[in-house]
Design a protein around this motif. Structure first.
Motif, PDB file in Angstrom:
ATOM      1  N   SER A  68       0.869  -1.182   0.000  1.00 55.30           N
ATOM      2  CA  SER A  68       0.000   0.000   0.000  1.00 55.30           C
ATOM      3  C   SER A  68       0.904   1.229   0.000  1.00 55.30           C
ATOM      4  CB  SER A  68      -0.891   0.016   1.248  1.00 55.30           C
ATOM      5  OG  SER A  68      -0.083   0.159   2.416  1.00 55.30           O
ATOM      6  N   LYS A  69       0.319   2.379  -0.309  1.00 54.26           N
ATOM      7  CA  LYS A  69       1.072   3.636  -0.250  1.00 54.26           C
ATOM      8  C   LYS A  69       1.642   3.839   1.157  1.00 54.26           C
ATOM      9  CE  LYS A  69       1.319   6.023  -4.011  1.00 54.26           C
ATOM     10  NZ  LYS A  69       2.654   5.847  -4.525  1.00 54.26           N
ATOM     11  N   THR A  70       0.834   3.523   2.159  1.00 50.69           N
ATOM     12  CA  THR A  70       1.267   3.726   3.543  1.00 50.69           C
ATOM     13  C   THR A  70       2.475   2.846   3.856  1.00 50.69           C
ATOM     14  OG1 THR A  70      -0.996   4.288   4.176  1.00 50.69           O
ATOM     15  CG2 THR A  70       0.508   3.688   5.949  1.00 50.69           C
ATOM     16  N   ARG A  71       2.462   1.593   3.378  1.00 48.25           N
ATOM     17  CA  ARG A  71       3.619   0.733   3.602  1.00 48.25           C
ATOM     18  C   ARG A  71       4.858   1.317   2.923  1.00 48.25           C
ATOM     19  NH1 ARG A  71       5.047  -5.339   1.487  1.00 48.25           N
ATOM     20  NH2 ARG A  71       5.453  -4.078  -0.374  1.00 48.25           N
ATOM     21  N   MET A  96       6.066   4.072   5.141  1.00 50.85           N
ATOM     22  CA  MET A  96       6.709   3.517   6.338  1.00 50.85           C
ATOM     23  C   MET A  96       8.144   3.118   6.010  1.00 50.85           C
ATOM     24  SD  MET A  96       3.610   0.945   7.451  1.00 50.85           S
ATOM     25  CE  MET A  96       4.235   0.222   8.984  1.00 50.85           C
ATOM     26  N   ILE A 120      -1.048  10.425   4.121  1.00 52.04           N
ATOM     27  CA  ILE A 120      -0.245   9.194   4.160  1.00 52.04           C
ATOM     28  C   ILE A 120       0.781   9.269   5.291  1.00 52.04           C
ATOM     29  CG2 ILE A 120       1.470   7.815   2.884  1.00 52.04           C
ATOM     30  CD1 ILE A 120      -1.252   7.215   1.848  1.00 52.04           C
TER      31      ILE A 120
END
Lengths: 283, 283
Positions: free
Chosen positions: B22-25, B28, B101
């Motif tokens: 995902s974008k969030t991963r 991170m 994000i």
């Protein structure tokens, strides 16, 4: 259950009272004690009661889940996310305090969830399992993934209900499966944890579509919140399927939940009551 | 120690690889693998080595601490907080991705910290103690309180070094005491946990004043970050005391740390090396 809810409110309030006073603690308290329905805690208590376990033993777990739920709402309401001004009839956290304090209050509630879940009388092994469930359901493969997917729809609008359902499984379903998971750990009935999780996820999807229907059919005064999805032009079950089909899917999901429930041995009287209450809710 | 750091980098990278993309991963990963000095992990490994325990047994704990550290930087850099564009020579998370994000990536790293700390070979009791330490040091009576107090200074500028020190104890000290606390739990030397915590807190204050001095005496190119405290007109040890007195306090703190260290029985060779490296750092 009414008495239990009041006791739980007192418990929840008490969890913040020992902390060092600060603006952030005020904001945590403001959002946490903001008259939530406590759906997830009540589910947890009902499952414990049905399993013959004192529901009070679930207070710290239920508190942790409610803190995670509250933190997710605070961050979701931020201007850079859904940009909501109203939550449960009151100004959202960043409106009542500031954006910076709202970010910190969310962070602090999430952190505190992991602190108070350790306060239960559970064994160390059970505590480890509870922390694992909380972090998995709330994290990057759970609720946060749902929020991420939801946000991507702003640039790539959804075209099918299946896509929306995938988002809801993560965004709402994973957190609604948490009280089930925790109850199974606390009552030592982990052989049914997957079946119960499934019910939580189905309930999450049902819950969200019902929310969309209520957003469409009720005023924001009754709901105590602005209807930001429509404002943000986001696809909902209704915009994708129409009101009639969406209502039909809610009924189908209710049936699926009942079928799944029938396959789990034992009495589920208390949970049934919560389920009926949730299905019939008007806000 | 160099080999250990490289192994740890690989471990840290691997912790995110199993997650659903995902974008969030991505965000991170971007912030977590952004060339940090890994000060807290190296302290943890040094303490374990000095205690005769394999430092690899501290990887999951060190990973958790580094995730908490990274999340705090991501949220601290947000426009509504310190509003920083540059971190370790690269665009900050919200600049490279988006504010939304960045909020989610911070949330997800904090959540994941509690997930991976459970991955160690420690006993269930030790895991419970580790989760407790993480949540207490990072939460509303620890690091977040420090950030809250720091933010209040925007409206109520600091007038004394003592006030600044109080903020630093929470904002930097508590998180720097975490590797010490975790090492005591992992090496089963909890009788010295308070003495070690104290060293972590002193080191946190020392670290922060030294940062202020470097901000004043080095270019932002060497530091790889903008000097936002000055930009935000925040009081620093130097603005309150002047460069000379601030440098004197750094030396006093170093002495206090060494005195405290001498009172803890056993060899501290590895920790001494880290300490010397930290004291002599130029960025």
């Amino acid at each position: 259950m009414k008495t239990l809810k009041n006791e739980f409110e007192e418990y929840l309030q008490s969890t913040l009272q020992k902390d060092i006073p600060s603006k952030t603690r005020e904001a945590m308290n403001y959002s946490l004690m903001n008259g939530g329905k406590r759906v997830r805690p009540m589910i947890l208590f009902a499952l414990l009661q049905d399993a013959g376990v004192d529901p009070h033993s679930g207070f710290s777990c239920a508190g942790a889940i409610e803190m995670i739920h509250t933190y997710s709402l605070i961050h979701d309401d931020l201007p850079c996310m859904d940009d909501d001004d109203l939550r449960r009839g009151h100004p959202t956290c960043h409106k009542a305090f500031s954006e910076a304090i709202a970010v910190l209050a969310g962070d602090a509630l999430l952190t505190k969830a992991f602190e108070i879940v350790l306060e239960s009388d559970a064994s160390d092994l059970q505590k480890v399992k509870l922390v694992k469930s909380l972090s998995e359901c709330a994290g990057i493969n759970g609720m946060i993934l749902g929020q991420d997917l939801d946000m991507q729809t702003e640039n790539h609008p959804l075209t099918s209900f299946d896509e929306l359902k995938r988002i809801e499984i993560y965004k709402t379903g994973m957190l609604l499966s948490l009280p089930m998971r925790c109850a199974c750990v606390l009552s030592q009935q982990e052989e049914h944890i997957e079946a119960w999780s499934q019910i939580g996820i189905l309930l999450g999807i049902q819950f969200q579509i019902q929310d969309d229907i209520l957003d469409k059919t009720q005023t924001s005064e009754v709901l105590g919140k602005s209807t930001s999805d429509e404002k943000n032009d986001k696809a909902t079950a209704i915009s994708l399927l129409g009101l009639q089909k969406a209502s039909k899917i809610v009924l189908d999901l209710e049936q699926k939940i009942k079928d799944q429930l029938n396959q789990i041995p034992g009495d589920h009287d208390c949970f049934q009551q919560i389920l009926n209450y949730l299905i019939q809710r008007k806000y």
